[in-house]
Design an enzyme around this catalytic site. Structure first.
Site, PDB file in Angstrom:
ATOM      1  N   SER A 188      10.133  45.151  47.195  1.00 27.88           N
ATOM      2  CA  SER A 188       9.394  45.549  45.993  1.00 27.88           C
ATOM      3  C   SER A 188       7.897  45.560  46.245  1.00 27.88           C
ATOM      4  O   SER A 188       7.330  44.591  46.751  1.00 27.88           O
ATOM      5  CB  SER A 188       9.701  44.589  44.843  1.00 27.88           C
ATOM      6  OG  SER A 188      11.039  44.707  44.431  1.00 27.88           O
ATOM      7  N   HIS A 243       6.053  43.078  38.719  1.00 26.19           N
ATOM      8  CA  HIS A 243       7.035  41.992  38.634  1.00 26.19           C
ATOM      9  C   HIS A 243       6.969  41.043  39.827  1.00 26.19           C
ATOM     10  O   HIS A 243       7.541  39.957  39.797  1.00 26.19           O
ATOM     11  CB  HIS A 243       8.455  42.560  38.464  1.00 26.19           C
ATOM     12  CG  HIS A 243       9.052  43.159  39.702  1.00 26.19           C
ATOM     13  ND1 HIS A 243       9.084  44.525  39.918  1.00 26.19           N
ATOM     14  CD2 HIS A 243       9.654  42.604  40.781  1.00 26.19           C
ATOM     15  CE1 HIS A 243       9.684  44.763  41.071  1.00 26.19           C
ATOM     16  NE2 HIS A 243      10.042  43.622  41.609  1.00 26.19           N
ATOM     17  N   ASP A 285       5.151  49.010  35.938  1.00 24.67           N
ATOM     18  CA  ASP A 285       5.437  48.007  36.972  1.00 24.67           C
ATOM     19  C   ASP A 285       4.453  48.110  38.132  1.00 24.67           C
ATOM     20  O   ASP A 285       4.819  47.979  39.298  1.00 24.67           O
ATOM     21  CB  ASP A 285       6.879  48.141  37.472  1.00 24.67           C
ATOM     22  CG  ASP A 285       7.347  46.893  38.236  1.00 24.67           C
ATOM     23  OD1 ASP A 285       6.736  45.824  38.029  1.00 24.67           O
ATOM     24  OD2 ASP A 285       8.298  46.998  39.022  1.00 24.67           O
TER      25      ASP A 285
END
Length: 471
Positions: free
Chosen positions: A208, A105, A135
């Site tokens: 992230s 993402h 992901d």
């Protein structure tokens, strides 16, 4: 004298307690392994090719006889394309020749990805491949002799063990946070293929894709998600185990995509009440709710109301175990499946099929030539699904999410590129115009529920419409 002895013993024991229970020192770990952590900035180019700028008239008054001449012959020129920040995240180098792991993402919507190293050097990165279901993304920069991380074994992690994260929360590069492992093997809604590591390490937007280290300096996970009602850290963060990530990265490096098994069933958790009603002594396994027609499960004789207890000799303790076990099974292989049917055990053979390709990767590539419009109130770019895609996915309608505006209401609610919107509240979604009409009819402050298909999972995602989310 006895009183003096007691006081001395107390002081001795207190000093010993302090010496044996000091907090760990992370400085050496950070100094040794922090150089392999990178900052990732992804940008997306605005599509302004259809807009034109006219040159200013060269100081000629409108009543001049030359004004019309210049106006007719001065040609407009295309407005410059503008690169806008799309996302900011972290990553880490897994090989000295420039391969980097991060979250899908972070990079999946980007036209250009910039990687900044700890020594301030910057490189433009190439996306080798992304896998939306886990992901995970593998990217590469053109560099050699880079520092790389050491990979550990998440299976050896113990709940309560110290771990640290290094990343770029809110853009603050190479920030270090620490905490403990809160739980292992966590299953999250809409995430079927990852047994998450739960920690209380402070993770915020920008972390992230960054690494989770154990005290040996080994990477045991990729920081991926937080549970938050405010958008900030609330003591619940989740990391993808590094062994899951490296297996995915290996496939992405070879073919640019991930091949995983599928059998074509919808399942749910076996509660104590369900187990009792089916005559099963323990509340374990995955209850088959429906079987896709002509799927591997259908051809093998799997039926609705079967409870799958073992798959390829692996125990299915909870329903969330099954997608991971099936996904990790090589497509085309024939395996044994133990089910509970009509109050008795039964074993069937099933030839495992293959999941459909990751729409997110195809969508990202298609955006090289076309920029979707994300101007609706949710910040979504939607496209209608072809008849062939509907047949392949075994659906009758729906819209493909081609782009998600960062920080928009849909993005904050968890909608991703590659998701398929099947329903809007109680209405089946048929085309973009119908969807936008339903959306525009929704008053500010009202909640809506979108029925989303993501891989083999179908679920409702709710979100509230507010005036601030209007474009």
């Amino acid at each position: 004298m006895p009183q003096f002895i007691l006081i001395s013993l107390f002081l001795f024991s207190s000093t010993a307690f302090a010496q044996t229970n000091e907090l760990p020192d992370f400085t050496g770990l950070v100094e040794k392994h922090g150089a392999a952590v990178v900052n990732i900035s992804a940008t997306q180019t605005s599509n302004t090719l259809n807009n034109h700028i006219f040159p200013e008239m060269p100081g000629i008054p409108e009543n001049s006889p030359f004004y019309d001449f210049f106006k007719r012959h001065m040609q407009p020129f295309p407005a410059p394309r503008k690169s806008e920040p799309k996302s900011l995240g972290s990553g880490f180098i897994i090989s000295s020749d420039g391969y980097i792991l991060t979250n899908a993402h972070v990079v999946e919507t980007a036209d250009e990805i910039t990687v900044k190293l700890n020594d301030k050097r910057e490189f433009v990165a190439e996306v080798i491949g992304t896998d939306q279901k886990t992901d995970i993304a593998l990217i590469k920069i053109n560099a050699t002799e880079l520092p790389k991380v050491t990979q550990g074994n998440p299976e050896n992690l113990r709940v309560g063990e110290w771990v640290i994260a290094i990343g770029s929360p809110f853009g603050f590069e190479h920030s270090v946070t620490a905490g403990i492992v809160s739980a292992k093997g966590r299953s999250l809604a809409q995430e079927n293929y990852v047994p998450f590591i739960q920690t209380d390490v402070a993770i915020n937007p920008g972390n992230s894709g960054g690494p989770l280290f154990n005290m040996k300096g080994e990477v045991v996970g990729i920081n991926s998600q937080i549970y938050s009602q405010t958008g900030g850290f609330m003591g619940l963060s989740f990391a993808i185990p590094i062994n899951v990530a490296t297996e995915i990265a290996g496939q992405l490096k070879v073919s640019g995509k991930v091949s995983r098994g599928r059998i074509g069933v919808m399942i749910q958790e076996v509660t104590k009440e369900l187990a009792e009603s089916f005559g099963l002594s323990d509340s374990k396994g995955a209850l088959v709710v429906s079987v896709e027609k002509s799927s591997p499960a259908d051809l093998a004789g799997i039926k609705a109301r079967d409870i799958i207890l073992q798959f390829d000799e692996k125990e299915v303790t909870t329903s969330s175990d099954l997608p991971r076990i099936v996904g990790n099974t090589k497509p085309g292989s024939t395996v044994s499946v133990q089910v509970w049917r009509n109050s008795s055990f039964k074993t069937v053979k099933i030839e495992v099929g293959e999941t459909h390709s990751d729409e997110a990767t195809d969508s990202r590539k298609s955006r090289q030539n076309k920029k979707p419009d994300t101007s609706n109130r949710l910040g979504l770019a939607l496209n209608e699904i072809t008849a062939e895609q509907k047949k392949q996915l075994d659906i009758t309608g729906g819209l493909l999410v081609e782009d998600v505006q960062p920080n928009g209401i849909a993005s904050r609610s968890g909608i991703r590129i590659g998701d398929i919107i099947l329903g809007f509240n109680s209405t089946d979604v048929k085309n973009v115009d119908q969807f936008n009409q339903l959306l525009n009819q929704t008053k500010s402050g009202k909640n809506i529920a979108l029925l989303i298909k993501r891989g083999d999972l179908t679920t409702f995602i709710t979100m509230k419409i507010t005036d601030d989310d209007k474009n």
